[in-house]
Design a protein around this motif. Structure first.
Motif, PDB file in Angstrom:
ATOM      1  N   GLU A 121      -0.746   6.722 -15.917  1.00 54.69           N
ATOM      2  CA  GLU A 121      -0.241   5.363 -15.719  1.00 54.69           C
ATOM      3  C   GLU A 121       0.056   5.096 -14.248  1.00 54.69           C
ATOM      4  O   GLU A 121      -0.147   3.974 -13.762  1.00 54.69           O
ATOM      5  N   LEU A 122       0.505   6.095 -13.542  1.00 55.75           N
ATOM      6  CA  LEU A 122       0.790   5.939 -12.104  1.00 55.75           C
ATOM      7  C   LEU A 122      -0.493   5.706 -11.327  1.00 55.75           C
ATOM      8  O   LEU A 122      -0.553   4.849 -10.434  1.00 55.75           O
ATOM      9  N   PHE A 123      -1.540   6.476 -11.644  1.00 60.95           N
ATOM     10  CA  PHE A 123      -2.811   6.298 -10.944  1.00 60.95           C
ATOM     11  C   PHE A 123      -3.425   4.926 -11.251  1.00 60.95           C
ATOM     12  O   PHE A 123      -4.035   4.311 -10.374  1.00 60.95           O
ATOM     13  N   LYS A 124      -3.247   4.458 -12.479  1.00 62.14           N
ATOM     14  CA  LYS A 124      -3.749   3.130 -12.829  1.00 62.14           C
ATOM     15  C   LYS A 124      -3.043   2.052 -12.009  1.00 62.14           C
ATOM     16  O   LYS A 124      -3.681   1.117 -11.500  1.00 62.14           O
ATOM     17  N   GLU A 125      -1.729   2.169 -11.902  1.00 63.39           N
ATOM     18  CA  GLU A 125      -0.980   1.183 -11.117  1.00 63.39           C
ATOM     19  C   GLU A 125      -1.381   1.237  -9.648  1.00 63.39           C
ATOM     20  O   GLU A 125      -1.549   0.198  -8.991  1.00 63.39           O
ATOM     21  N   ALA A 126      -1.543   2.450  -9.128  1.00 65.03           N
ATOM     22  CA  ALA A 126      -1.946   2.593  -7.726  1.00 65.03           C
ATOM     23  C   ALA A 126      -3.317   1.982  -7.485  1.00 65.03           C
ATOM     24  O   ALA A 126      -3.556   1.327  -6.457  1.00 65.03           O
ATOM     25  N   LEU A 127      -4.245   2.172  -8.436  1.00 64.90           N
ATOM     26  CA  LEU A 127      -5.593   1.624  -8.278  1.00 64.90           C
ATOM     27  C   LEU A 127      -5.563   0.097  -8.286  1.00 64.90           C
ATOM     28  O   LEU A 127      -6.285  -0.552  -7.513  1.00 64.90           O
ATOM     29  N   LYS A 128      -4.721  -0.499  -9.121  1.00 63.68           N
ATOM     30  CA  LYS A 128      -4.602  -1.962  -9.158  1.00 63.68           C
ATOM     31  C   LYS A 128      -4.107  -2.514  -7.830  1.00 63.68           C
ATOM     32  O   LYS A 128      -4.474  -3.621  -7.429  1.00 63.68           O
ATOM     33  N   ILE A 129      -3.283  -1.748  -7.155  1.00 65.25           N
ATOM     34  CA  ILE A 129      -2.792  -2.170  -5.838  1.00 65.25           C
ATOM     35  C   ILE A 129      -3.877  -1.994  -4.777  1.00 65.25           C
ATOM     36  O   ILE A 129      -4.106  -2.877  -3.941  1.00 65.25           O
ATOM     37  N   PRO A 150     -11.257   5.775   0.858  1.00 71.48           N
ATOM     38  CA  PRO A 150     -10.812   7.111   0.451  1.00 71.48           C
ATOM     39  C   PRO A 150      -9.543   7.111  -0.395  1.00 71.48           C
ATOM     40  O   PRO A 150      -9.377   7.979  -1.253  1.00 71.48           O
ATOM     41  N   ASP A 151      -8.639   6.153  -0.159  1.00 74.83           N
ATOM     42  CA  ASP A 151      -7.426   6.094  -0.982  1.00 74.83           C
ATOM     43  C   ASP A 151      -7.756   5.760  -2.435  1.00 74.83           C
ATOM     44  O   ASP A 151      -7.062   6.202  -3.355  1.00 74.83           O
ATOM     45  N   VAL A 152      -8.801   4.983  -2.643  1.00 74.11           N
ATOM     46  CA  VAL A 152      -9.259   4.693  -4.006  1.00 74.11           C
ATOM     47  C   VAL A 152      -9.833   5.957  -4.640  1.00 74.11           C
ATOM     48  O   VAL A 152      -9.650   6.209  -5.834  1.00 74.11           O
ATOM     49  N   ALA A 153     -10.502   6.773  -3.823  1.00 68.21           N
ATOM     50  CA  ALA A 153     -11.026   8.053  -4.320  1.00 68.21           C
ATOM     51  C   ALA A 153      -9.901   8.937  -4.840  1.00 68.21           C
ATOM     52  O   ALA A 153     -10.073   9.661  -5.827  1.00 68.21           O
ATOM     53  N   PRO A 164       0.804  -1.234   0.000  1.00 64.67           N
ATOM     54  CA  PRO A 164       0.000   0.000   0.000  1.00 64.67           C
ATOM     55  C   PRO A 164       0.830   1.276   0.000  1.00 64.67           C
ATOM     56  O   PRO A 164       0.398   2.295  -0.549  1.00 64.67           O
ATOM     57  N   ASP A 165       2.023   1.241   0.621  1.00 60.56           N
ATOM     58  CA  ASP A 165       2.863   2.438   0.619  1.00 60.56           C
ATOM     59  C   ASP A 165       3.417   2.728  -0.764  1.00 60.56           C
ATOM     60  O   ASP A 165       3.716   3.884  -1.092  1.00 60.56           O
ATOM     61  N   LEU A 166       3.564   1.687  -1.590  1.00 66.52           N
ATOM     62  CA  LEU A 166       3.956   1.914  -2.978  1.00 66.52           C
ATOM     63  C   LEU A 166       2.864   2.690  -3.695  1.00 66.52           C
ATOM     64  O   LEU A 166       3.142   3.641  -4.439  1.00 66.52           O
ATOM     65  N   ALA A 167       1.620   2.320  -3.456  1.00 64.76           N
ATOM     66  CA  ALA A 167       0.495   3.026  -4.081  1.00 64.76           C
ATOM     67  C   ALA A 167       0.458   4.488  -3.642  1.00 64.76           C
ATOM     68  O   ALA A 167       0.144   5.381  -4.439  1.00 64.76           O
ATOM     69  N   THR A 168       0.786   4.744  -2.371  1.00 60.19           N
ATOM     70  CA  THR A 168       0.794   6.118  -1.873  1.00 60.19           C
ATOM     71  C   THR A 168       1.797   6.968  -2.637  1.00 60.19           C
ATOM     72  O   THR A 168       1.473   8.071  -3.101  1.00 60.19           O
TER      73      THR A 168
END
Length: 282
Positions: free
Chosen positions: A154-162, A172-175, A130-134
């Motif tokens: 592309e960064l937001f897509k990768e974060a959402l997949k995580i 809220p992190d998904v938001a 999760p910290d990678l997504a942050t």
């Protein structure tokens, strides 16, 4: 030169003095004495480094970024010596230093530090942490501010997949990811896609935070911006009015600057910003 205070039982005094040794030990040529630095580091235990790191986090959260930056730099030196440059905790420091640069409007330096944070977390915790997504999201917001919308997407897509498998779709992190998508689409004049993304962000935040919250206001402002792109000024005014009303009640998103130097400079207004720092676990 810092002296050892451990014999007096005053561990925090020793830690702070060790930290200051990095800053104030100067050799005649104007540089720092690596011998003195190594001597200071040799007396610092991992427990003391963790304590100093926690102190830096606390100062950072209090808004005194200039002091926090100095402490983080010293903690980095201690950890580099004990743990090596690829340690997860050093990635946490890079992330928080990047947030400081972002808030000061220096997006290129922020991006470089976020890249380091991402490399450290990915290398030490893997690609689903999760910290990678942050840090991915934080870099995305910074890239948008630096007119790099395609890379940010592309960064937001990768974060959402995580985040989706770990947190579910209503977190809220998904938001934050949906907000990022909205900003990217708005930058490309893709108003319908931006509206869809900001609306997803809004619905999650209303459920998580309620109507009168700055995060909800950010989503309303995003919707207002997207409707301007459609030339639907009535809708834009409606959502902009809602965001302003919330900000009026909550005090807005202005970050209190307690830095003795930069507080005298014109502040950088950040509405969409890196809100969540990397949470370092001792």
């Amino acid at each position: 030169m810092a002296k050892v205070h451990r014999s007096l039982g005053n561990i925090m005094t020793a830690i702070i003095r060790y930290s200051l040794a990095f800053v104030f030990v100067v050799v005649p040529g104007g540089g720092f004495s690596t011998g003195e630095q190594a001597c200071a580091q040799a007396f610092v235990t991992m427990k003391e480094i963790e304590t100093l790191h926690a102190k830096a986090d606390k100062v950072f959260e209090a808004g005194d970024h200039e002091t926090a930056r100095k402490i983080y730099q010293n903690v980095t030196g201690y950890r580099m010596r004990r743990q090596g440059p690829k340690a997860y905790e050093i990635g946490a420091i890079h992330n928080n230093l990047a947030i400081m640069q972002y808030n000061e409007g220096d997006y290129e330096k922020a991006n470089a530090l976020y890249d380091k944070a991402i490399a450290n977390v990915r290398g030490s915790k893997g690609g689903q942490h999760p910290d990678l997504a942050t840090s991915l999201c934080n870099l995305g917001f910074s890239q948008i501010a630096n007119s790099e919308g395609d890379a940010a997407m592309e960064l937001f897509k990768e974060a959402l997949k995580i985040r989706l498998p770990l947190l579910g779709g209503a977190h809220p992190d998904v938001a934050d990811c949906h907000e990022g998508f909205g900003l990217c689409h708005s930058a490309k004049n893709e108003s319908d896609k931006a509206i869809e993304a900001f609306d997803k962000c809004l619905q999650i935040r209303i459920k998580a935070f309620g109507e009168e919250h700055v995060e909800t206001a950010a989503a309303y402002m995003g919707l207002g911006m997207a409707y301007i792109g459609k030339n639907d000024f009535a809708k834009a005014e409606e959502f902009d009015g809602k965001s302003k009303e919330i900000l009026k009640k909550t005090g807005g998103l202005v970050v209190v600057n307690r830095n003795p130097r930069s507080r005298l400079q014109k502040p950088v207004f950040q509405f969409f910003k890196a809100r969540s720092k990397l949470k370092r676990k001792p």
